[in-house]
Design a protein around this motif. Structure first.
Motif, PDB file in Angstrom:
ATOM      1  N   LYS A 151      -3.963  -2.128   4.483  1.00 22.72           N
ATOM      2  CA  LYS A 151      -2.783  -2.666   3.668  1.00 22.72           C
ATOM      3  C   LYS A 151      -2.535  -3.686   4.871  1.00 22.72           C
ATOM      4  CE  LYS A 151      -1.448   1.173   0.941  1.00 22.72           C
ATOM      5  NZ  LYS A 151      -0.405   2.277   0.548  1.00 22.72           N
ATOM      6  N   THR A 157       0.148  -7.461   5.373  1.00 22.13           N
ATOM      7  CA  THR A 157       1.103  -8.184   5.219  1.00 22.13           C
ATOM      8  C   THR A 157       0.983  -9.552   5.842  1.00 22.13           C
ATOM      9  OG1 THR A 157       2.509  -6.548   4.450  1.00 22.13           O
ATOM     10  CG2 THR A 157       3.547  -8.807   4.904  1.00 22.13           C
ATOM     11  N   GLN A 189      -6.031  -4.658   0.923  1.00 23.63           N
ATOM     12  CA  GLN A 189      -4.805  -4.994  -0.063  1.00 23.63           C
ATOM     13  C   GLN A 189      -3.880  -5.617   0.613  1.00 23.63           C
ATOM     14  OE1 GLN A 189      -3.779  -1.098  -1.304  1.00 23.63           O
ATOM     15  NE2 GLN A 189      -1.643  -1.850  -1.699  1.00 23.63           N
ATOM     16  N   ALA A 204      10.628  -0.828   3.100  1.00 22.28           N
ATOM     17  CA  ALA A 204       9.540  -0.785   1.974  1.00 22.28           C
ATOM     18  C   ALA A 204       8.364  -1.265   2.181  1.00 22.28           C
ATOM     19  CB  ALA A 204       9.985  -1.046   0.633  1.00 22.28           C
ATOM     20  N   ASP A 253       7.090  -0.240   5.815  1.00 20.29           N
ATOM     21  CA  ASP A 253       6.256   1.224   5.416  1.00 20.29           C
ATOM     22  C   ASP A 253       4.928   1.125   4.788  1.00 20.29           C
ATOM     23  OD1 ASP A 253       8.583   2.235   6.774  1.00 20.29           O
ATOM     24  OD2 ASP A 253       9.473   2.954   4.849  1.00 20.29           O
ATOM     25  N   ASP A 254       4.631   0.054   4.020  1.00 19.68           N
ATOM     26  CA  ASP A 254       3.438   0.008   3.407  1.00 19.68           C
ATOM     27  C   ASP A 254       2.473  -1.256   3.860  1.00 19.68           C
ATOM     28  OD1 ASP A 254       1.945   0.766   1.093  1.00 19.68           O
ATOM     29  OD2 ASP A 254       2.318  -1.208   0.027  1.00 19.68           O
ATOM     30  N   THR A 255       2.727  -1.193   5.401  1.00 21.06           N
ATOM     31  CA  THR A 255       1.563  -2.302   6.114  1.00 21.06           C
ATOM     32  C   THR A 255       1.017  -1.693   7.167  1.00 21.06           C
ATOM     33  OG1 THR A 255       3.415  -4.185   5.589  1.00 21.06           O
ATOM     34  CG2 THR A 255       1.736  -4.539   7.417  1.00 21.06           C
ATOM     35  N   ASP A 256      -0.234  -1.664   7.085  1.00 25.72           N
ATOM     36  CA  ASP A 256      -0.961  -1.379   8.466  1.00 25.72           C
ATOM     37  C   ASP A 256      -1.052  -2.482   9.631  1.00 25.72           C
ATOM     38  OD1 ASP A 256      -1.810   1.467   7.182  1.00 25.72           O
ATOM     39  OD2 ASP A 256      -3.085   0.335   5.897  1.00 25.72           O
TER      40      ASP A 256
END
Length: 240
Positions: free
Chosen positions: A3, A5, A40, A56, A59-62
């Protein structure tokens, strides 16, 4: 799936028609477009609430990709600290071009991160100086860009853990243009090219390097280390 961003201050695109013509969906949009073939991807920009980097989102970022230039000082210190802690905890960071002067990169490097520069239509040749490094996979001996902004030494950064690319410019300067670091559990890659008025992020080899860097910088899945005062490990029992 990893993931990603893509963060961009998104100010040049708002102020400069020439930049809008090169990147009609913004620099972040151009980068997200080629990354979404393999990862993603979502984007975030400076003027969003929390600069688009809410808990949020983080938390959803690799892997976080960072592009900034004229609005470094507008990035909230609290957000910078939050991002720094995520990187120390294992999130990857890829800093592009003028992001060398961002608050987050300077905080992680501990130096001024200053350099020489010259804005001109100048040829750049990025030589691969570590051909065994996974970030250079699929790239030939060098990447050649017909027009770019010059960055020159001395680049005030700590000695890289690994130097992957070294740039030469038509004006004679050289520059450490592909540098890796580890901070805490997080991996960091600085990649130099990407001035806003040039179509650098459409270049096939530049895209390949950024894709490779995402794969390299993704977090390692393993239990968190234990810190602080601990009891001795039990002695290993041997069989009679």
């Amino acid at each position: 799936m990893v993931k990603v961003t893509v963060w961009n201050e998104n100010r040049h695109e708002q102020k400069n028609q020439a930049v809008r013509e090169v990147y009609p969906q913004g620099i972040h949009g151009a980068i997200a477009d080629f990354l979404q073939q393999d990862y993603q991807v979502k984007t975030a920009t400076l003027d969003e609430p929390a600069h688009g980097l809410t808990d949020a989102v983080l938390d959803d970022t690799d892997v976080l990709i960072w592009w900034g230039h004229i609005a470094h000082d507008e990035v909230d210190d609290g957000i910078v600290e939050k991002v720094k802690q995520r990187i120390l905890g294992g999130m990857g960071l890829i800093v592009l071009h003028s992001g060398h002067f961002s608050k987050i990169f300077k905080a992680l490097m501990g130096t001024t991160c200053d350099l020489k520069w010259r804005e001109a239509d100048e040829k750049e040749r990025l030589w691969v100086v570590d051909p065994s490094h996974p970030i250079a996979e699929g790239v030939g001996e060098y990447i050649e860009l017909d027009k770019e902004e010059m960055y020159g030494e001395h680049f005030d950064i700590p000695a890289p853990d690994q130097l992957v690319f070294l740039s030469w410019f038509a004006g004679g300067e050289v520059f450490r243009s592909g540098c890796t670091y580890q901070r805490g559990k997080g991996k960091i890659f600085y990649f130099r090219p990407g001035h806003e008025t040039y179509p650098t992020y459409y270049h096939e080899d530049v895209q390949r390097v950024i894709k490779n860097a995402v794969q390299w910088a993704k977090p390692v899945k393993r239990p968190a280390p234990v810190y602080g005062n601990v009891k001795p490990l039990e002695a290993i029992k041997t069989k009679n």
